[in-house]
Write an enzyme that holds these catalytic residues in place. Structure first.
Site, PDB file in Angstrom:
ATOM      1  N   GLU A   1       8.794  35.081  32.475  1.00  0.00           N
ATOM      2  CA  GLU A   1       9.940  34.174  32.477  1.00  0.00           C
ATOM      3  C   GLU A   1      10.600  34.309  33.841  1.00  0.00           C
ATOM      4  OE1 GLU A   1      13.078  35.199  29.731  1.00  0.00           O
ATOM      5  OE2 GLU A   1      14.289  33.469  30.314  1.00  0.00           O
TER       6      GLU A   1
ATOM      7  N   ASP B   1      24.388  34.503  31.020  1.00  0.00           N
ATOM      8  CA  ASP B   1      23.959  35.694  31.746  1.00  0.00           C
ATOM      9  C   ASP B   1      24.943  36.841  31.576  1.00  0.00           C
ATOM     10  OD1 ASP B   1      21.979  34.054  32.707  1.00  0.00           O
ATOM     11  OD2 ASP B   1      22.901  33.740  34.674  1.00  0.00           O
TER      12      ASP B   1
END
Ligand SMILES: Cc1ncc(COP(=O)(O)O)c(C=O)c1O
Lengths: 409, 250
Positions: free
Chosen positions: B35, B46
């Protein structure tokens, strides 16, 4: 436009969020639409508006300014007289009541200038919520008095270091918190932006400004040619303009932060042809971003307008032409603060002084029998440190030095 | 049950060359999927470590062009499928269709955009399908059964399941609740890639019977950061290589 909930405004708006936040936003949408149609909720909101906020705020005829400028009659909607010093509390109390109705026990918020943070902290003290306010480190530094007020109200102020350490980063941090905490926590967003239902909901709670203005105009029998408001995320402007959006009069002016120059990084004028359509922080609108889609830094002397995006309904109304967007430079803003202080005995917040600066430019463009209404979204007490440094540097610094030397022992 | 890993990295962190070394460590260490995240200035899913790494990559000059170049170099190294992860504004700025065409050209197998969920996706799912790219939705345990079906109907083979609420980073306890959630997702016939807070071999082993692969991200970023902070960038390859071996061992 539909009355309470639109989701999209033309191509802008929507709910572009990670799946984890979707159930909370669905829940919030239901609770909001239900509450806004419930007489007892509205009754409670109105009662706190009058007793806690101090509404209605006056519509002041700025007679000396009008004479000095020599054009249309200038009126000032005095939102700065609201409890905690700005319009932000209209929305904070509305969402606070809603959070109560939803059974939440904790509230989080983002803040730029600190006005929304102070309003939220005050509402949390009043209604009995735990409160955490995210604020960029840069803003903490330049709006320290508001940090002090928030803490006095019992809120925790959480500094945000990521990205540009300003308002947009505080929004990111609040969204990250909410992705954990949504079960017991309401995210009390402070402007008419973010994923739906926030733009609709914040506008609805802020529309009290416009509705009052409409009544006051009627009472005074004014012929209003123009209305002017500053635009950060867009909550004071959309609330102020709301009752007039469906008509083609008066002229509506949204004023953005022109900052230092039109160079990237020096301003926050999104509607000047520089901003690009984008999807950031859960909504589609116009953003200051580069070709890759990275959001670029902004600047304004006023922390509250220092933001790279704009509420989706305003972006749409800018596109249709119903609202005209103008900008005021940092220097014009300081001049406007001085002008209204000297002529009217009132101190505009730096954000609101963007609208004041535009009104000064407009006065002569309309005839003497017309009125221009400026929304003074906040008062300038919070800006003491910035204003004194800009307008009276030497005296101010010698005062600060003395204060430390004599009292910091 | 053989454990499989999807290993996550940030394109351009700490720089282009090291990104290539990271990818090689992943592939040679035995990762089954890569990924590759394209940094975005305002990534709201995040956690702090990934944010910091993205900020650094952006400051070091990451561009979308550089990202695609890197992906094509990495995809050419092996048959391990590469998925590009980023946020809505990056793909929207380029135009969804153009961005997906570039994914395809660079040799990526699929794309993951957490803030373009099915029905608010700017035609991501339809365009992806037309190009033969996997568009992988990110779901969380709070999802309702109805919504889960809706999401699955839109997507192809894979589902990316975050094992808890919140953002990336903090340790996740694996227990009844998230296993139940994984069963539900797998029950629909999806290949479930599961992550958020996975950092130990024990977690990987516990997950193995329930998922197609476990996703690991922050744990690697922490190792990379440690090497950089200690001035030992050259060690990154071997440390990551060994870490993957260890994660797959239990
Ligand atoms: C006094 C004042 N006016 C305006 C704003 C800008 O926000 P909005 O555009 O949502 O009204 C702020 C934000 O902090 C503010 O404090």
């Amino acid at each position: 436009m539909k009355p309470y909930y639109n989701n999209f405004f033309g191509e802008f708006g929507g709910r572009y969020v990670a799946e984890v936040l979707r159930p909370s936003l669905d829940e919030l949408e239901k609770a909001y639409v239900d509450a806004i149609n419930d007489k007892s909720f509205l009754e409670e909101y109105r009662s706190l508006c009058s007793d806690f906020i101090g509404r209605p705020t006056p519509l002041l005829y700025a007679e000396n300014s009008t004479k000095a400028l020599g054009g249309a009659r200038i009126y000032i909607k005095m939102e700065g007289l609201a409890n905690t010093g700005a319009h932000k509390i209209n929305n904070a109390i509305g969402q606070g009541l809603l959070a109560k109705r939803m059974g939440k026990t904790r509230i989080i918020a983002e803040t730029g200038a600190g006005q929304h943070g102070v309003a939220t902290a005050s509402v949390c003290a009043k209604l009995g919520f735990k409160c955490r306010v995210y604020m960029g480190e840069v803003d903490i530094k330049r709006q320290h008095p508001n940090v002090f007020w928030m803490e006095l109200f019992g809120a925790e102020v959480a500094p945000v270091k990521s990205g540009t350490a300003t308002l947009k980063d505080a929004v990111n941090e609040a969204l990250r918190d909410w992705a954990w905490s949504f079960q017991d926590t309401h995210y009390l967003l402070g402007s008419a932006l973010g994923p739906s239902p926030y733009p609709d909901m914040v506008r609805e709670f802020q529309s009290v400004i416009g509705k009052e203005t409409q009544e006051q105009v009627k009472e005074l029998g004014l012929d209003v040619a123009a209305m002017v408001a500053c635009v950060g995320g867009g909550s004071n402007s959309i609330g102020f303009f709301y009752p007039f959006l469906g008509k083609d009069k008066p002229d509506l002016f949204g004023v953005e932060a022109g900052g230092l120059s039109s160079q990237a990084g020096d301003h926050a004028t999104r509607m000047d042809g520089i901003g690009k359509p984008g999807i950031v922080q859960g909504y589609k609108s116009i953003f200051l971003s580069d070709d890759d889609g990275q959001v670029i830094p902004t600047h304004s002397v006023s922390a509250g307008l220092d933001y790279a995006g704009i509420g989706p309904q305003l972006a749409h109304l800018g596109k249709t032409g119903r609202i005209r967007f103008e900008k005021a430079m940092d220097s014009e803003v300081l001049e406007a603060v001085r002008f209204f202080a000297e002529n009217e005995g009132i101190i505009f917040a730096l954000e609101s002084a963007h609208a004041g600066a535009q009104a000064i430019k407009l006065a002569k463009k309309y005839s003497r029998d017309k009125a221009i209404i400026v929304n003074m979204s906040g008062r300038g007490d919070k800006d003491l440190f910035i204003l004194a440094r800009e307008l009276d540097k030497d005296n101010w610094f010698s005062f600060l030095k003395k204060e430390i030397n004599e009292n910091a022992k | 049950m053989q454990s499989k890993l999807m290993t996550h990295m940030i394109a351009g962190y700490p720089d282009r060359e090291t990104s290539l070394a990271v990818a090689r460590a992943f592939i040679e260490g035995g990762s089954s999927f890569l990924e590759i995240q394209f940094p975005f200035s305002d990534g709201t899913a995040d956690g702090p470590f990934i944010q910091e790494a993205c900020d650094k990559a952006l400051k070091a000059g990451f561009s979308v062009n550089m990202g695609f170049k890197l992906v094509s170099e990495i995809a050419a190294l092996s048959d391990v499928p590469v998925f590009i992860m980023t946020y809505a504004n990056i793909i929207f700025a380029a135009g969804v269709k153009d961005f997906l065409s570039r994914c395809k050209e660079s040799g990526a197998s699929g794309i993951i955009i957490p803030d373009l969920p099915p029905d608010s996706d700017e035609k991501l799912y339809a365009e992806g399908k037309a190009l033969g790219l996997h568009v992988v939705p990110v779901i969380a345990p709070s999802i309702t059964d109805t919504r889960l079906k809706e999401v699955f109907n839109q997507c192809g083979e894979y589902i990316y399941a975050s094992l808890r609420k919140g953002i990336t980073g903090q340790y996740t306890e694996i227990g009844e609740e998230n296993l139940e959630f994984l069963k539900k997702a797998a029950g629909l016939g999806a290949k479930v890639l599961a992550g958020f807070g996975i950092s130990t071999a024990e977690q990987v082993a516990t997950l193995a019977p329930h998922v197609h692969a476990s996703i690991i991200g922050t744990a690697f970023i922490k190792e990379i950061k440690k090497c950089i902070d200690n001035g030992k960038k050259d060690d990154i390859y071997i440390i990551l290589y060994n870490k993957i071996k260890a994660l797959l061992k239990a």
